[in-house]
Design an enzyme around this catalytic site. Structure first.
Site, PDB file in Angstrom:
ATOM      1  N   ASP A   7       0.876  -1.154   0.000  1.00 39.32           N
ATOM      2  CA  ASP A   7       0.000   0.000   0.000  1.00 39.32           C
ATOM      3  C   ASP A   7       0.924   1.217   0.000  1.00 39.32           C
ATOM      4  OD1 ASP A   7      -2.382   1.595   0.401  1.00 39.32           O
ATOM      5  OD2 ASP A   7      -1.736   1.797   2.485  1.00 39.32           O
ATOM      6  N   ASP A   9       0.330   5.192   1.046  1.00 39.12           N
ATOM      7  CA  ASP A   9       0.344   6.067   2.227  1.00 39.12           C
ATOM      8  C   ASP A   9       0.270   5.249   3.514  1.00 39.12           C
ATOM      9  OD1 ASP A   9      -0.202   9.014   1.076  1.00 39.12           O
ATOM     10  OD2 ASP A   9      -1.405   7.582  -0.062  1.00 39.12           O
ATOM     11  N   ASP A 167      -1.763  -1.043   5.824  1.00 38.11           N
ATOM     12  CA  ASP A 167      -2.054  -0.532   7.170  1.00 38.11           C
ATOM     13  C   ASP A 167      -3.538  -0.260   7.389  1.00 38.11           C
ATOM     14  OD1 ASP A 167      -2.184   1.679   5.426  1.00 38.11           O
ATOM     15  OD2 ASP A 167      -1.644   3.084   7.035  1.00 38.11           O
TER      16      ASP A 167
END
Length: 227
Positions: A7, A9, A167
């Site tokens: 991922d 950001d 996240d």
């Protein structure tokens, strides 16, 4: 495992400082209460609309006024996309280790392509990244597995031979649905409503730092070369 997908950001790149700067500047311009940096961090993975709503909590997410503020936020971000942004500490050595072993790494993100490409260019990662899958590339974004399948197809590696690091619960859900090995980056921008029970995300591995991530990938991919 033969490839590592991230991922963007909060997992690969620590972009929060620039979001904090812009959101807090918007608060000052509107003479509104300054939104705490930590609260902004928890909304980064939810997208621009969620971050802007922190400044204008009285507006509905579909309100044209809020959408106009969202566009202004995106314009400001796009103009200065990497003022205080960089890879998370320890991530450069990890990427270098993968590249040394000719292990492709790439990105599957819900961040718009024009912003993702600008960010990678600003950090000199464009040529190093083997694949970049953004919302414009698919009919269904994460948590649907379609972006994961597309990334695997583009690097010509079976999904079950890929690691996906994220996240947000949707990252893990998408990776699991594609039968990838999933790693929860608990050092990232965990959403408030999901951070108290990380085991419920059902990731294959949970790491608290990039150092732990490196160790996990070392065991799965970067095995020592025997002399």
């Amino acid at each position: 495992m033969k490839a590592v997908l991230f991922d963007l950001d909060g997992t690969l790149i620590d972009t929060a400082a620039d979001f904090v700067r812009i959101i807090q500047d918007m608060c000052r311009e509107e003479s509104r209460e300054i939104v705490p940096a930590e609260l902004i961090r928890t909304q980064v993975s939810e997208g621009a609309r969620a971050m802007v709503k922190l400044v204008y909590p009285e507006l509905e997410v579909t309100d044209p006024i809020l959408l106009a503020h969202r566009q202004r936020f995106l314009d400001l971000y796009g103009a200065d996309i990497a003022v205080d942004t960089d890879l998370f500490d320890g991530m450069y050595p990890l990427l270098e280790a993968l590249e040394t072993r000719s292990i492709p790494w790439g990105i599957v993100t819900n961040k718009p392509r024009w912003l993702s490409e600008s960010l990678l260019a600003a950090l000199n990662l464009t040529e190093r990244c083997s694949v970049l899958v953004c919302p414009e590339d698919v009919g269904h974004t994460k948590p649907h597995p379609e972006p994961m399948y597309l990334a695997a197809k583009q690097i010509e590696i079976a999904p079950q031979d890929c690691i996906y690091v994220g996240d947000h619960p949707r990252d893990i859900e998408a990776g699991r649905a594609a039968e990838m090995y999933t790693i929860l980056a608990a050092y990232g921008y965990l959403p408030l409503e999901h951070r108290d029970d990380l085991a419920a995300w059902r990731a294959d591995c949970i790491v608290q730092s990039v150092e732990e991530l490196h160790q996990c990938i070392q065991a799965l991919v970067l095995k020592p070369v025997l002399g």
